[in-house]
Design a protein around this motif. Structure first.
Motif, PDB file in Angstrom:
ATOM      1  N   ASN A 117       2.769   5.676   6.592  1.00  0.00           N
ATOM      2  CA  ASN A 117       3.159   4.438   7.272  1.00  0.00           C
ATOM      3  C   ASN A 117       2.623   3.206   6.543  1.00  0.00           C
ATOM      4  O   ASN A 117       3.200   2.129   6.628  1.00  0.00           O
ATOM      5  CB  ASN A 117       2.716   4.455   8.738  1.00  0.00           C
ATOM      6  CG  ASN A 117       3.586   5.399   9.566  1.00  0.00           C
ATOM      7  OD1 ASN A 117       4.579   5.913   9.070  1.00  0.00           O
ATOM      8  ND2 ASN A 117       3.203   5.627  10.802  1.00  0.00           N
ATOM      9  N   ARG A 118       1.531   3.371   5.819  1.00  0.00           N
ATOM     10  CA  ARG A 118       1.064   2.248   4.984  1.00  0.00           C
ATOM     11  C   ARG A 118       2.045   1.995   3.854  1.00  0.00           C
ATOM     12  O   ARG A 118       2.287   0.846   3.474  1.00  0.00           O
ATOM     13  CB  ARG A 118      -0.325   2.531   4.433  1.00  0.00           C
ATOM     14  CG  ARG A 118      -1.380   2.420   5.510  1.00  0.00           C
ATOM     15  CD  ARG A 118      -2.771   2.405   4.940  1.00  0.00           C
ATOM     16  NE  ARG A 118      -3.721   2.214   6.020  1.00  0.00           N
ATOM     17  CZ  ARG A 118      -5.010   2.483   5.932  1.00  0.00           C
ATOM     18  NH1 ARG A 118      -5.504   2.961   4.801  1.00  0.00           N
ATOM     19  NH2 ARG A 118      -5.805   2.274   6.941  1.00  0.00           N
ATOM     20  N   GLN A 119       2.601   3.045   3.296  1.00  0.00           N
ATOM     21  CA  GLN A 119       3.628   2.850   2.253  1.00  0.00           C
ATOM     22  C   GLN A 119       4.808   2.075   2.827  1.00  0.00           C
ATOM     23  O   GLN A 119       5.398   1.220   2.179  1.00  0.00           O
ATOM     24  CB  GLN A 119       4.129   4.197   1.740  1.00  0.00           C
ATOM     25  CG  GLN A 119       3.110   4.956   0.925  1.00  0.00           C
ATOM     26  CD  GLN A 119       3.699   6.236   0.369  1.00  0.00           C
ATOM     27  OE1 GLN A 119       4.743   6.228  -0.263  1.00  0.00           O
ATOM     28  NE2 GLN A 119       3.026   7.344   0.616  1.00  0.00           N
ATOM     29  N   ARG A 120       5.161   2.382   4.059  1.00  0.00           N
ATOM     30  CA  ARG A 120       6.302   1.731   4.713  1.00  0.00           C
ATOM     31  C   ARG A 120       5.979   0.287   5.096  1.00  0.00           C
ATOM     32  O   ARG A 120       6.868  -0.536   5.284  1.00  0.00           O
ATOM     33  CB  ARG A 120       6.625   2.528   5.993  1.00  0.00           C
ATOM     34  CG  ARG A 120       8.001   2.345   6.548  1.00  0.00           C
ATOM     35  CD  ARG A 120       8.211   3.254   7.741  1.00  0.00           C
ATOM     36  NE  ARG A 120       8.299   4.654   7.391  1.00  0.00           N
ATOM     37  CZ  ARG A 120       9.386   5.233   6.886  1.00  0.00           C
ATOM     38  NH1 ARG A 120      10.472   4.547   6.707  1.00  0.00           N
ATOM     39  NH2 ARG A 120       9.374   6.509   6.580  1.00  0.00           N
ATOM     40  N   PHE A 121       4.685  -0.019   5.267  1.00  0.00           N
ATOM     41  CA  PHE A 121       4.268  -1.280   5.877  1.00  0.00           C
ATOM     42  C   PHE A 121       3.392  -2.087   4.910  1.00  0.00           C
ATOM     43  O   PHE A 121       2.462  -2.771   5.345  1.00  0.00           O
ATOM     44  CB  PHE A 121       3.509  -0.965   7.170  1.00  0.00           C
ATOM     45  CG  PHE A 121       3.458  -2.080   8.176  1.00  0.00           C
ATOM     46  CD1 PHE A 121       4.581  -2.813   8.523  1.00  0.00           C
ATOM     47  CD2 PHE A 121       2.254  -2.377   8.825  1.00  0.00           C
ATOM     48  CE1 PHE A 121       4.516  -3.818   9.473  1.00  0.00           C
ATOM     49  CE2 PHE A 121       2.184  -3.383   9.774  1.00  0.00           C
ATOM     50  CZ  PHE A 121       3.321  -4.112  10.094  1.00  0.00           C
TER      51      PHE A 121
END
Ligand code: HPA
Length: 244
Positions: A117-121
């Protein structure tokens, strides 16, 4: 129109879809709970079905285990096949003493040790939460059901087996236990982030199959029964959400 992981036409899936991890559970749900269920995809044996429940079309499809697998199926179902309400029906390990075996955990939010989710955000911490309307329907369905439901945070982990040799799960999940996280599972955080990005609605329901603090686990028979009760609950959530 097929995607890399789903061989189906756009109208083959209903807007409402249940997502068990195990494709054979998808088949079992279709055969046990849906009317006129038919297979719509079987790429890599990740089975998907569409049928009817209470006068509404409902699909059910396996997602495999883990957030990488969940993310790709959820993305394709939403962006290519028009799925709008996605409910994960899975299992989890309890992290709090009062969360009993065979009860159902309703994931209001999903913490994670994963980086996805860090990659996404863009490197920030995304608060992965259930969609408000499915959550409201979930709480209403839970109040009407015989099954005990606990609502709160889950912890979505990348690794089923603790990565440090000799480490006990209760040590590994110590911070999560301290923070009142109810249970550990492996998919909710990814499902919630994918749904948020594409403006779909998602909820994760997980039957407690093992207890990481008190010890113990369900027998195969208890697991199947508990899972079935949770599927009925999830189908009720979809009915309630659809009536809003
Ligand atoms: N860890 C991760 N996922 C799970 C567990 C567990 O102990 N039990 C059921 N799903």
């Amino acid at each position: 129109m097929s995607t890399p992981h789903i061989a189906a036409e756009r109208g083959d899936f209903a807007p409402d879809v249940l997502l068990p991890g195990d494709p054979l559970r998808a088949r079992w749900i279709a055969e046990t709970f849906l009317e006129q269920a038919h297979e719509v995809t079987a790429v890599r044996n990740m089975l998907g079905y569409t049928g009817w429940y209470g006068g509404r079309a409902v699909s059910v499809m396996g997602t495999g285990m883990g957030m990488a697998s969940m993310a790709l199926y959820a993305t394709e179902l939403i962006t290519e096949f028009g799925c709008r309400r996605l409910i994960r029906v899975g299992s989890c390990g309890a992290l709090q003493a009062e969360v009993e075996l065979r009860s159902v955990v309703l994931a209001v939010g999903a913490c994670t040790d994963s980086n996805i989710n860090r990659q996404r955000f863009a490197g920030f911490d995304f608060a992965a939460t259930a969609h408000a309307s499915l959550l409201a329907a979930g709480l209403a369905a839970a109040a009407a059901a015989a099954t005990t439901v606990h609502a709160g945070n889950v912890f979505s982990t990348d690794l089923f087996y603790p990565p440090v040799l000799g480490q006990k799960p209760s040590e590994l999940y110590g911070p999560a236990i301290e923070m009142g996280v109810l249970a550990v599972e492996m998919e909710a955080a990814a499902l919630y982030a994918v749904a948020a990005q594409h403006r779909a609605e998602a909820l994760a329901l997980c039957v407690v199959s093992d207890h990481l603090v008190r010890g113990g686990h369900l027998s195969a028979e208890e697991r199947q029964e508990g899972f079935g009760d949770m599927v009925v609950l999830a189908l009720d959530v979809l009915q309630r959400a659809g009536e809003r």
